[in-house]
Enzyme design. Structure first.
Site, mmCIF file in Angstrom:
data_model
loop_
_atom_site.group_PDB
_atom_site.id
_atom_site.type_symbol
_atom_site.label_atom_id
_atom_site.label_comp_id
_atom_site.label_asym_id
_atom_site.label_seq_id
_atom_site.Cartn_x
_atom_site.Cartn_y
_atom_site.Cartn_z
ATOM 1 N N TYR A 206 47.206 48.996 31.883
ATOM 2 C CA TYR A 206 47.216 48.062 32.997
ATOM 3 C C TYR A 206 46.838 48.790 34.282
ATOM 4 O O TYR A 206 47.304 49.890 34.542
ATOM 5 C CB TYR A 206 48.599 47.419 33.165
ATOM 6 N N SER A 207 45.981 48.161 35.099
ATOM 7 C CA SER A 207 45.600 48.693 36.408
ATOM 8 C C SER A 207 44.952 50.064 36.227
ATOM 9 O O SER A 207 43.944 50.185 35.539
ATOM 10 C CB SER A 207 46.818 48.737 37.327
ATOM 11 N N ALA A 208 45.520 51.114 36.853
ATOM 12 C CA ALA A 208 44.959 52.450 36.651
ATOM 13 C C ALA A 208 45.021 52.854 35.181
ATOM 14 O O ALA A 208 44.236 53.682 34.722
ATOM 15 C CB ALA A 208 45.699 53.467 37.510
ATOM 16 N N SER A 210 44.332 50.739 32.806
ATOM 17 C CA SER A 210 43.118 50.111 32.288
ATOM 18 C C SER A 210 41.897 50.954 32.634
ATOM 19 O O SER A 210 40.994 51.144 31.807
ATOM 20 C CB SER A 210 42.980 48.696 32.866
ATOM 21 N N HIS A 444 48.219 40.966 41.243
ATOM 22 C CA HIS A 444 48.155 42.149 40.395
ATOM 23 C C HIS A 444 49.539 42.502 39.857
ATOM 24 O O HIS A 444 50.505 42.607 40.613
ATOM 25 C CB HIS A 444 47.600 43.311 41.213
#
Length: 536
Positions: A206-208, A210, A444
């Protein structure tokens, strides 16, 4: 420690014996097994700070039958920028460990599917200890082993200097990515002892996390087939990002850090490295917060991050490699990503402050493009309420919306469209209200409650029905490696969870906008890269 729970022992054969937990409900019914803080590499401390991770030796044992290794807590908390709720007394550079969640019951033939999950936090902060998968593994259709590693962050994971790299064999760059890769290799070699199927590993983040998945996938696709591990990928709320800064551009950040720490720049590279290793953890992190270029991210080193890596997306190399290995990808976004993105170290008002903030993350040439795209008159456009709001939109576009679309469009054009499964989330669970304002909508990280079935918070029965139908039924199939019914007619369509909880298959109305930014950045090499000498 997760409560309520009971002690759980497992024989890892040649790796020895471990003690974890069996999580139970109020009626003492088992929910899942858990092992917290299982080392996957030797501690990166003392003289091993700023070195590549070192694998556990063949003789390494976690414990004996009489005295098993006890793993009922969590991973060490990698030192990170001070935030509310984070106590620096809990920091521990000895953090190369994973939390492992295992379903109850006998695994299927071949073993449980494995999800290797990389946590987010802008590569600057975060921990896998925030996961709570008890409901996911006991109430949802998703049944898999989840391995969630900690890895080195910010300056400890992504400090880069070409001068030191060329002179010191005991120094390396992109250490956070190397840590993740070591944890993935450990998972491949050891997960069968936990009942997992080493030949069925999905990497997700997820996020960083990802963003890290993209780089781990890219690295895996560059290996010979016999060394490849990844079978499929999940990229939640982040895209490929831009081509990371060059080593040369990273030197300026390195020098700025030396100045704040009062380490002379004219010392020999080995002496600079020695002094950096001697700085206490708290002083090192404080110094990072005091410099202008305060974001430590990956660099294009020609080894883990190839030169022209994102050119491989545009010219079809990435698509051809994905097709050859049949790597399926789920990738998508939340509708209101920008609200949370705008809170991460936003700039002070003004054009020059915005430019300086963006240059903490991106190359100078890329920032020039971004500033011309968003502020053509060097003034704040009326559509943004503040410079902070504008920053949130820029960050969300670069990290998620625009570059994700550029990647997807290129993969489709080069024949890999049947491997791509896209989504969009406009709904959020009630429990998210405890974490972020309701008027932020599906911002987010609000969807972590979807993917992890509440992630420790309780979903209502109606909410469970919504997330199960929308994502967990197809996700469970995806993780098993079976044919998934995603519902879209073609790859550029989105599987959308609408704000009222209904599911829709929609065309992507933001594709043109996203490709405009992707193409503008491509012209200056921000989605490609110039070659430079790198130490391998």
């Amino acid at each position: 420690m997760l409560r309520p729970s009971q002690s759980y022992h497992r024989d890892l054969q040649f790796r020895g014996f471990v003690e974890g937990l069996t999580c139970i409900d109020e009626s003492s019914q088992p929910l899942c097994h858990y092992f917290g803080g299982v080392p996957y590499a030797l501690p990166p401390i003392g003289p091993f700070r700023f070195q590549k991770p070192r694998s556990l030796p063949p003789c390494y044992r976690y414990g004996t039958k009489a005295n098993p290794g006890r793993f009922s807590g969590g991973c060490g908390l990698c030192p990170q920028g001070t935030r509310e709720g984070i106590d620096d007394a809990a920091w521990d550079e000895d953090c190369l460990q994973s939390n492992i969640w295992v379903p109850i019951g006998e695994p299927p033939t071949g073993g449980w599917p494995v999800l290797f999950y990389i946590h987010g936090g802008f590569l600057q902060w975060g921990s896998p200890n925030s996961l709570d998968l008890r409901a996911l593994l006991s109430e949802s259709p998703t049944r898999c082993i989840v391995v969630a590693p900690a890895y080195r962050l910010n300056v400890l994971g992504f400090l880069a200097s070409p001068h030191v790299l060329q002179s010191c064999s005991d120094y390396a760059v992109n250490l956070g990515f190397w840590d993740q890769r070591m944890a993935l290799q450990w998972t491949y070699e050891n997960i069968n002892y936990f009942g997992g199927n080493a030949s069925n590993i999905t990497i997700g983040g997820y996020s960083a996390g990802s963003h890290s998945v993209f780089h781990q996938l890219a690295y895996d696709l560059g290996l010979p087939d016999e060394k490849a591990i990844v079978k499929r990928a999940l990229m939640w709320s982040n895209g490929p990002g831009m081509q990371p800064k060059s080593l040369g551009e990273a030197q300026g950040q390195f020098d700025e850090l030396l100045d704040v720490l009062k380490i002379p720049r004219d010392l020999q590279p080995a002496e600079r490295l020695q002094k950096l290793r001697a700085v206490d953890t708290r002083s090192l992190i404080k110094a990072c917060n005091d410099i202008d270029l305060h974001q430590f991210r990956a660099v294009t080193d020609g080894f883990f991050v190839r030169h022209g890596l994102l050119d491989e997306i545009s010219n079809g190399v990435f698509a051809q490699r994905m097709k050859r290995r049949a790597i399926n990808l789920i990738i998508g976004e939340c509708s209101d990503e920008h609200f949370v993105y705008g809170t991460w170290r936003p700039p002070k008002p003004g054009y020059d402050n915005m430019l300086q903030r963006l240059e903490a993350d991106y190359s100078h040439e890329a920032c020039k493009v971004l500033m011309s795209q968003y502020f053509p008159n060097r003034k704040l456009p009326q559509k943004y309420k503040s410079w902070q709001a504008a920053f949130g939109h820029i960050y969300a576009d670069v990290q998620v919306h625009a570059l994700e679309r550029g990647m997807v469009d290129a993969l489709v054009k080069h024949g890999a469209g049947d491997l791509i499964h896209r989504y969009r989330i406009e709904w959020r669970a009630k429990c998210v209200d405890q974490q972020m304002p309701r008027n932020w909508g599906a911002s987010h990280a609000s969807d972590l409650a979807i993917w992890f079935y509440g992630n420790g918070s309780r979903l209502s029965e109606k909410e469970k029905e919504i997330v199960t139908k929308a994502f967990h039924e197809p996700l469970s199939t995806f993780l098993r490696g079976e044919t998934m019914d995603w519902g879209t007619a073609h790859t550029l369509q989105l599987r959308t969870l609408k704000s009222d909880g209904t599911l829709a298959i929609e065309d992507d109305t933001r594709m043109h906008e996203g490709l405009n930014l992707w193409n503008s950045l491509k012209k200056v090499g921000a989605t490609g890269g110039r070659k430079e000498v790198a130490k391998l």
